[in-house]
Design a protein around this motif. Structure first.
Motif, PDB file in Angstrom:
ATOM      1  N   TYR A  58      39.899 -39.978  16.080  1.00 34.87           N
ATOM      2  CA  TYR A  58      40.448 -38.729  16.598  1.00 34.87           C
ATOM      3  C   TYR A  58      41.969 -38.751  16.561  1.00 34.87           C
ATOM      4  O   TYR A  58      42.597 -39.806  16.721  1.00 34.87           O
ATOM      5  N   TYR A  59      42.568 -37.582  16.306  1.00 34.42           N
ATOM      6  CA  TYR A  59      44.019 -37.460  16.344  1.00 34.42           C
ATOM      7  C   TYR A  59      44.539 -37.840  17.725  1.00 34.42           C
ATOM      8  O   TYR A  59      43.922 -37.509  18.751  1.00 34.42           O
ATOM      9  N   GLU A  60      45.704 -38.491  17.752  1.00 35.66           N
ATOM     10  CA  GLU A  60      46.365 -38.787  19.018  1.00 35.66           C
ATOM     11  C   GLU A  60      47.203 -37.591  19.455  1.00 35.66           C
ATOM     12  O   GLU A  60      47.931 -37.003  18.662  1.00 35.66           O
ATOM     13  N   TYR A  63      45.156 -31.471  21.108  1.00 32.03           N
ATOM     14  CA  TYR A  63      44.137 -30.791  21.910  1.00 32.03           C
ATOM     15  C   TYR A  63      44.018 -29.347  21.442  1.00 32.03           C
ATOM     16  O   TYR A  63      45.032 -28.711  21.190  1.00 32.03           O
ATOM     17  N   LYS A  65      40.463 -31.587  20.802  1.00 24.87           N
ATOM     18  CA  LYS A  65      40.265 -32.784  20.003  1.00 24.87           C
ATOM     19  C   LYS A  65      39.783 -32.434  18.593  1.00 24.87           C
ATOM     20  O   LYS A  65      38.984 -31.520  18.407  1.00 24.87           O
ATOM     21  N   GLY A  67      38.274 -34.617  15.287  1.00 27.69           N
ATOM     22  CA  GLY A  67      37.845 -35.878  14.711  1.00 27.69           C
ATOM     23  C   GLY A  67      38.242 -35.952  13.251  1.00 27.69           C
ATOM     24  O   GLY A  67      38.354 -34.936  12.565  1.00 27.69           O
TER      25      GLY A  67
END
Length: 269
Positions: A58-60, A63, A65, A67
């Motif tokens: 998942y991206y840091e 938001y 989220k 994947g």
């Protein structure tokens, strides 16, 4: 958001790409081009099974989220150290993509071939000048929502080292819908290009996204995902993915395409 899309800016349904279609996309003269059944249902299902077996990261700091399988230049753009890290990962990321798609033919390479058939200049994966390091292309994403944003390899903030893809004159994005959600998940592309003043008046704090007021009264096209379909659009225009509904994840494979000064088209993620 407007209730009804107007006909002036449309989605073009095509069996294949042509130079005129590619140029129209690069110039922002059409909202999108879609090629139905680019991948068969069987090929999509083989891809999905392999993605499931591989797992998803998942991206840091993003938001809602999102994947992913693969890496992005976007996440590595802010420093020379991050740039080195990107290319250190790119070779392995391309290998992972090829491994995932080995049972179904690599859809990324099939898209490269499809674009090459419609373009009279070379079409390749992007390569970094000086080092000849190849970029990664072919990001797999599990996405239930993407907020309103734009994509441009030149960057919108100036806080990044030089990249070869920063030389592009125009940019496209493509997606293959491996698995649409039960409903929702449409891509909306607005006939509104980013402007520098948007950073001051419309950019949301601590987010990649922009306030929806930036596209108020803009024409738009809506792309409802269909399994196996290949879609191209110009991501320099504001775009978003609407919220999905149901228990089925929306899964795509995608990359960017850039028009270099010598008219080559190059792929990267």
């Amino acid at each position: 958001m407007p209730e009804v899309a107007v006909d002036l800016w449309k989605v073009v349904n095509a069996d294949r790409l042509t130079p005129d279609l590619i140029i129209s996309l690069l110039k922002g003269e059409v909202g999108a081009v879609r090629i139905q059944n680019f991948l068969s249902e069987e090929a999509c299902n083989k891809c999905l099974e392999a993605i499931k077996n591989n797992g998803v990261d998942y991206y840091e700091g993003v938001y809602p989220k999102i994947g992913k399988v693969g890496i992005t230049q976007f996440e590595h753009r802010f420093s020379a150290e991050k740039k080195k890290e990107y290319f250190a990962k790119a070779k392995q990321a391309n290998h992972v993509r090829e491994s995932i798609f080995q049972a179904s033919n690599d859809p990324v390479k099939e898209v490269v071939e499809a674009v090459q058939e419609g373009w009279e200049h070379p079409v390749t994966f992007a390569v970094e000048k000086g080092t000849n390091e190849q970029y990664f292309a072919g990001l797999i994403r599990v996405m239930n929502r993407a907020l309103l944003h734009v994509d441009w390899a030149g960057g919108l903030d100036g806080l990044f080292p030089e990249w070869s893809i920063g030389e592009i004159n125009a940019q496209l994005a493509w997606n293959i819908y491996l698995q649409p959600s039960n409903s929702g998940g449409s891509t909306i592309v607005y006939r509104r290009l980013w402007r520098k003043s948007d950073e001051t008046f419309y950019k949301l704090q601590d987010s990649y996204a922009y306030n929806e007021e930036v596209v108020a009264d803009s024409d738009f096209v809506r792309i409802i995902p269909q399994q196996g379909e290949l879609v191209f659009f110009n991501p320099q225009h504001y775009h978003e993915v609407q919220m999905t509904e149901g228990d089925t994840d929306r899964i795509t494979v995608s990359s960017f395409i850039g028009l270099m000064p010598d008219q080559r088209l190059v792929f990267w993620s």
